[in-house]
Design an enzyme around this catalytic site. Sequence first.
Site, PDB file in Angstrom:
ATOM      1  NE  ARG A   1      10.128  12.631  10.244  1.00  0.00           N
ATOM      2  CZ  ARG A   1       9.282  12.888   9.260  1.00  0.00           C
ATOM      3  NH1 ARG A   1       9.114  14.137   8.846  1.00  0.00           N
ATOM      4  NH2 ARG A   1       8.618  11.904   8.668  1.00  0.00           N
TER       5      ARG A   1
ATOM      6  CD  GLU B   1       2.787  18.118   5.561  1.00  0.00           C
ATOM      7  OE1 GLU B   1       3.435  19.120   5.214  1.00  0.00           O
ATOM      8  OE2 GLU B   1       3.285  16.981   5.704  1.00  0.00           O
TER       9      GLU B   1
ATOM     10  CB  SER C   1       3.503  13.854   3.109  1.00  0.00           C
ATOM     11  OG  SER C   1       3.631  15.231   3.283  1.00  0.00           O
TER      12      SER C   1
ATOM     13  NE  ARG D   1       2.445  19.058  12.532  1.00  0.00           N
ATOM     14  CZ  ARG D   1       3.140  19.116  11.416  1.00  0.00           C
ATOM     15  NH1 ARG D   1       2.558  18.867  10.255  1.00  0.00           N
ATOM     16  NH2 ARG D   1       4.411  19.410  11.440  1.00  0.00           N
TER      17      ARG D   1
HETATM   18  P1  ATP Z   1       6.189  19.622   8.012  1.00  0.00           P
HETATM   19  O1  ATP Z   1       6.311  20.195   6.616  1.00  0.00           O
HETATM   20  O2  ATP Z   1       4.938  20.024   8.711  1.00  0.00           O
HETATM   21  O3  ATP Z   1       7.425  19.827   8.825  1.00  0.00           O
HETATM   22  P2  ATP Z   1       6.912  17.154   6.809  1.00  0.00           P
HETATM   23  O4  ATP Z   1       6.418  17.381   5.444  1.00  0.00           O
HETATM   24  O5  ATP Z   1       8.341  17.283   7.117  1.00  0.00           O
HETATM   25  O6  ATP Z   1       6.071  18.054   7.851  1.00  0.00           O
HETATM   26  P3  ATP Z   1       6.313  14.372   6.504  1.00  0.00           P
HETATM   27  O7  ATP Z   1       7.620  13.742   6.396  1.00  0.00           O
HETATM   28  O8  ATP Z   1       5.532  14.625   5.281  1.00  0.00           O
HETATM   29  O9  ATP Z   1       6.465  15.726   7.331  1.00  0.00           O
HETATM   30  O10 ATP Z   1       5.483  13.550   7.591  1.00  0.00           O
HETATM   31  C1  ATP Z   1       4.153  13.115   7.421  1.00  0.00           C
HETATM   32  C2  ATP Z   1       3.249  13.669   8.518  1.00  0.00           C
HETATM   33  O11 ATP Z   1       3.821  13.459   9.808  1.00  0.00           O
HETATM   34  C3  ATP Z   1       3.068  15.176   8.464  1.00  0.00           C
HETATM   35  O12 ATP Z   1       2.068  15.500   7.548  1.00  0.00           O
HETATM   36  C4  ATP Z   1       2.672  15.486   9.883  1.00  0.00           C
HETATM   37  O13 ATP Z   1       1.331  15.136  10.140  1.00  0.00           O
HETATM   38  C5  ATP Z   1       3.523  14.551  10.674  1.00  0.00           C
HETATM   39  N1  ATP Z   1       4.776  15.167  11.142  1.00  0.00           N
HETATM   40  C6  ATP Z   1       5.900  15.373  10.429  1.00  0.00           C
HETATM   41  N2  ATP Z   1       6.876  15.887  11.174  1.00  0.00           N
HETATM   42  C7  ATP Z   1       6.360  16.005  12.418  1.00  0.00           C
HETATM   43  C8  ATP Z   1       6.886  16.445  13.664  1.00  0.00           C
HETATM   44  N3  ATP Z   1       8.132  16.851  13.774  1.00  0.00           N
HETATM   45  N4  ATP Z   1       6.070  16.422  14.737  1.00  0.00           N
HETATM   46  C9  ATP Z   1       4.799  15.989  14.657  1.00  0.00           C
HETATM   47  N5  ATP Z   1       4.253  15.542  13.510  1.00  0.00           N
HETATM   48  C10 ATP Z   1       5.007  15.548  12.402  1.00  0.00           C
HETATM   49 MG    MG Z   2       5.036  16.413   4.381  1.00  0.00          MG
END
Ligand code: ATP
Ligand code: MG
Length: 443
Positions: free
Chosen positions: A220, A366, A369, A417
Amino acid sequence: MEQISGVINESCIPYSEFKNNVGKVVSIKGAIHNIRDMSDFAFIIVRTARELIQCVYSPEFSEYRKDENVVEQAAAKLTGLVVKSETRDGSERYELQIHNIEILSKPVAIPPVVISKKQINCDLSVNLDNRPVTLRNPKERAIFKIQEGIQRGFREYLTTQGFTEVHTPKINFAGAEGGTNVFNLDYFGKKVYLAQSPQLYKQALVPVYERVFEIAPVFRAEHHDTSRHLNEYISMDFEMGYIESFTDIMNMETGVLKYIMNLLKTEYAPEIDLLKVVVPEIDTIPCIRFKDAKELCVKKLKNITDMKDFEPEEEAFLGKWAKQQYNSDFLFVTHYLSKKRPFYTMDDPEDPEVTLSFDLLFRGIEITSGGQRVHDYDMQVEKMKKLGMNPEEFETYLMLHKYGAPPHGGLGLGLERLTMHLLGFKNVRNAAMFPRDINRVSP
Ligand code: ATP
Ligand code: MG
């Protein structure tokens, strides 16, 4: 001619065998972690893969004390007598009375950070700059042993539930979640992206294996420097078919977490004790709708402007609320707004403004998701068009729907996380072995 049999003839024993060898002379291998010189004797603490073994020079073998090759961080083979000793708390311990030390390899420099103390005592950035060395500290390495336990629990539990482990490509044509946080890559002149999630592929595998999971890095391009975001992290994903409700996914996750926590308590006890981890007890996990959770936040917190999503303070508040009300470290928040969830999310047929989706909060942040996905072709194409996407760009993704897919859903759980919050760290980098963030790509 020599034949290789697949059996390694070990000349050394592991610490776990000490109890069966009291009074015998044995050999061990490990790193000289710490030398503590007393007036007429000295301790040498040997670091093996998971233990620190106390070895002691008895006076009659003290010529090694003068050996300049016996230094901290040297790799060594030690031979000696196993004796039983007692610790202050009365538990059994075994030590080695050294007869011989063979140095296998000697360092040429002193570590830049003291690693032989109970814990590393330096800034996080210095710790991370020197990761190959700082990870040798028993507390640092315990973090990632526990992380191994989490992944192992995820894998073991899902395997017993009929899931197939898969690996999907990380070099992709279209980013699953779209948006600005994809890493672009030049692929022989073509523009491609590093995978943000295995989403589109794991869905394609549902009609094949019904239940699949993957533990793999995702990427990301987070442009901000926060304490909870990495630019490369390990995503533990699963996707399951023939669900009857999206609560099936939450039940599966609850089962996974129970299994993981139990595994940590039983098979990772040394590391759990060392880091004084409070492993959460999970019986059931409470659920609250997004709308109701938002109402609670609005009532209790000031200055809430975003009514469509949560700020970190709101998640933290909900975490405390779940602990007070239900004595739970976990809280499922369900039915997020359609506008805020990705294009593949299933809208609630009873209220299309919201989705059959959820996030799992752990101690107020979080970690997951998930939700039910659209499985009907026309519905998916229509939803894409409504969101201004071009379905033609997703031709291979839509094969899944076009050629028939069962009702299905799944989730992504961020490994770092989860580790971070389990171990009580304020920064996710503490829970990443070699973190990648906006300012760091090395080591
Ligand atoms: P956030 O709102 O915390 O930025 P997100 O909703 O963008 O997260 P999702 O796409 O839902 O992230 O990703 C699923 C899971 O992956 C998240 O719940 C979190 O545990 C983890 N995650 C997401 N982005 C990151 C990141 N940049 N670094 C570490 N863990 C992450
Ligand atoms: Mg999420």
